[in-house]
Enzyme design. Structure first.
Site, PDB file in Angstrom:
ATOM      1  N   ASP A   1       0.851  -1.193   0.000  1.00 31.44           N
ATOM      2  CA  ASP A   1       0.000   0.000   0.000  1.00 31.44           C
ATOM      3  C   ASP A   1       0.888   1.245   0.000  1.00 31.44           C
ATOM      4  O   ASP A   1       1.280   1.740  -1.050  1.00 31.44           O
ATOM      5  CB  ASP A   1      -0.904  -0.095   1.231  1.00 31.44           C
ATOM      6  CG  ASP A   1      -1.859   1.063   1.369  1.00 31.44           C
ATOM      7  OD1 ASP A   1      -1.886   1.924   0.489  1.00 31.44           O
ATOM      8  OD2 ASP A   1      -2.587   1.129   2.373  1.00 31.44           O
TER       9      ASP A   1
ATOM     10  N   ARG B   1     -10.620 -12.773   7.014  1.00 25.95           N
ATOM     11  CA  ARG B   1      -9.462 -13.259   6.249  1.00 25.95           C
ATOM     12  C   ARG B   1      -9.824 -14.487   5.423  1.00 25.95           C
ATOM     13  O   ARG B   1      -9.180 -14.799   4.438  1.00 25.95           O
ATOM     14  CB  ARG B   1      -8.312 -13.645   7.193  1.00 25.95           C
ATOM     15  CG  ARG B   1      -7.686 -12.483   7.938  1.00 25.95           C
ATOM     16  CD  ARG B   1      -6.417 -12.961   8.641  1.00 25.95           C
ATOM     17  NE  ARG B   1      -5.952 -12.038   9.662  1.00 25.95           N
ATOM     18  CZ  ARG B   1      -5.186 -10.972   9.431  1.00 25.95           C
ATOM     19  NH1 ARG B   1      -4.807 -10.696   8.211  1.00 25.95           N
ATOM     20  NH2 ARG B   1      -4.799 -10.195  10.420  1.00 25.95           N
TER      21      ARG B   1
HETATM   22  P1  5GP Z   1       1.953  -0.680   3.677  1.00 27.40           P
HETATM   23  O1  5GP Z   1       1.117   0.554   3.771  1.00 27.40           O
HETATM   24  O2  5GP Z   1       3.132  -0.622   4.600  1.00 27.40           O
HETATM   25  O3  5GP Z   1       2.376  -0.987   2.256  1.00 27.40           O
HETATM   26  O4  5GP Z   1       0.998  -1.881   4.115  1.00 27.40           O
HETATM   27  C1  5GP Z   1       1.105  -2.483   5.368  1.00 27.40           C
HETATM   28  C2  5GP Z   1       0.024  -3.495   5.631  1.00 27.40           C
HETATM   29  O5  5GP Z   1      -1.197  -2.810   5.734  1.00 27.40           O
HETATM   30  C3  5GP Z   1      -0.242  -4.561   4.573  1.00 27.40           C
HETATM   31  O6  5GP Z   1       0.614  -5.659   4.637  1.00 27.40           O
HETATM   32  C4  5GP Z   1      -1.666  -4.975   4.949  1.00 27.40           C
HETATM   33  O7  5GP Z   1      -1.645  -5.922   5.984  1.00 27.40           O
HETATM   34  C5  5GP Z   1      -2.253  -3.660   5.431  1.00 27.40           C
HETATM   35  N1  5GP Z   1      -3.096  -3.044   4.393  1.00 27.40           N
HETATM   36  C6  5GP Z   1      -2.760  -2.127   3.461  1.00 27.40           C
HETATM   37  N2  5GP Z   1      -3.802  -1.824   2.661  1.00 27.40           N
HETATM   38  C7  5GP Z   1      -4.841  -2.592   3.101  1.00 27.40           C
HETATM   39  C8  5GP Z   1      -6.204  -2.767   2.661  1.00 27.40           C
HETATM   40  O8  5GP Z   1      -6.713  -2.178   1.687  1.00 27.40           O
HETATM   41  N3  5GP Z   1      -6.936  -3.671   3.370  1.00 27.40           N
HETATM   42  C9  5GP Z   1      -6.456  -4.376   4.441  1.00 27.40           C
HETATM   43  N4  5GP Z   1      -7.286  -5.219   5.028  1.00 27.40           N
HETATM   44  N5  5GP Z   1      -5.182  -4.232   4.873  1.00 27.40           N
HETATM   45  C10 5GP Z   1      -4.384  -3.359   4.207  1.00 27.40           C
END
Ligand code: 5GP
Length: 181
Positions: free
Chosen positions: A108, A171
């Site tokens: 993300d 999940r």
């Molecule tokens: P980052 O923002 O560091 O790339 O993402 C970290 C974590 O946030 C991901 O591994 C995931 O577990 C959670 N995450 C990010 N975007 C989403 C989303 O749209 N839905 C859900 N359920 N978790 C998310």
């Protein structure tokens, strides 16, 4: 179209099990090609990536000689990122001179990947790549963190299912759902 309601929020089916199957196959084919003569260490980021990781492992060629290990970090709460990476289950295995493939459910803000990659390089990994089921390119914050293997690029929406949770739940959904509001 299937919908679910979780804690008052409605989610609608976005990526069907059939679409997910095709995406996983395509990621596996790229890894089969790139790691044919290597011995990769898959580093699965718990909790969300366990579903994708299990499907990916079984989609790989049987002659890919590899190991799998797990790590758990936290940087997300509810629908908003905290921006902080915390190691809840630390690395159990040495990565020195290993070709590491980080397995993620979703990339993300890429904060998690950016910090993990730096950590693994500092521990002496020979190479570090990232395989993710989902990628939200809209929020790319660090150039070094674009995933190498991507199942599906999605727009910047909150998604659940196929390993991804909403405060710990849903999940187990067999498809990826997006929030309707
Ligand atoms: P980052 O923002 O560091 O790339 O993402 C970290 C974590 O946030 C991901 O591994 C995931 O577990 C959670 N995450 C990010 N975007 C989403 C989303 O749209 N839905 C859900 N359920 N978790 C998310």
């Amino acid at each position: 179209m299937r919908t679910i309601v979780e804690q008052g929020h409605t989610f609608e089916e976005w990526l069907t099990p059939e679409m997910i199957y095709r995406d996983v196959k395509q990621v596996a084919e790229c890894i089969n090609r790139d790691y044919k003569d290597k011995e990769p260490l898959f580093l699965v980021v718990l909790n969300g990536a366990f579903v994708f990781a299990a499907d990916l492992m079984r989609a790989l060629d049987n002659d890919i000689h590899c190991e799998v290990t797990f790590i758990r970090v936290s940087s997300y709460w509810g629908m908003a990122t905290t921006g902080k990476l915390e190691f809840i289950v630390p690395l159990q295995q040495t990565v020195q001179d290993r070709d590491v493939i980080i397995v993620e459910d979703i990339v993300d803000t890429v904060l998690t990947i950016h910090q993990l990659k730096a950590h693994l390089r500092a521990q002496g990994a020979s190479s570090v790549t990232v395989a993710t089921m989902l990628f939200k390119p809209d929020k790319l914050e660090y150039d070094d963190a674009k995933p190498d293997y991507i199942g599906h690029e999605i727009t910047n929406e909150f998604v659940v299912g196929y390993g991804l949770d909403f405060d710990g739940f849903v999940r187990n959904l067999d498809a990826v759902y997006k929030v309707k509001e």
